[in-house]
Write an enzyme that holds these catalytic residues in place. Sequence first.
Site, PDB file in Angstrom:
ATOM      1  CB  CYS A  52      52.546 -30.088  91.547  1.00 56.57           C
ATOM      2  SG  CYS A  52      52.850 -28.307  91.539  1.00 56.57           S
ATOM      3  CB  CYS A  89      52.171 -28.695  88.271  1.00 59.26           C
ATOM      4  SG  CYS A  89      53.645 -28.854  89.226  1.00 59.26           S
TER       5      CYS A  89
END
Length: 151
Positions: free
Chosen positions: A69, A72
């Site tokens: 991600c 993230c």
Amino acid sequence: MPTATAADVITCPSCATRNRVPRAHGGSPQCGRCHAPLPWLVEAGDADFDGVTTTSSLPVFVDMWAPWCGPCKVMEPSVQQLSRDMAGRLKVVKVDADRAPALSARFGIRGVPTLLLLDRGRVVDRRSGALMGGALRRWVEETLSRQTASR
């Protein structure tokens, strides 16, 4: 993932002393040398999440993330800074959602990053999507203020 009985070594930001802190701990970790509050950032998974989070007398910030991600990864420095800025007031727990399918199901995680704030094991607020720097800290502090006021 490490077990709840494992300990992490946390370097004190005040005096650089390395401190061994159990993942599942009921209080707020302090440096053994200078007694400054320590930033408390741990990883947890399906097997040890409850032990790591429910034993904490501090509110717990949970970052549900995934290694693939992009947002993230961009948010990671802000999460680390949050643990330093709120040392002694907040426990920060990172959970790899891909490696913790039971937790992802339990909390209804549909996308990452998903951020949870827990108080005594109960979700008091959640956000989906990345929050950076000051916005992340403001969300946490406002939520904790509301929790304190409602008690």
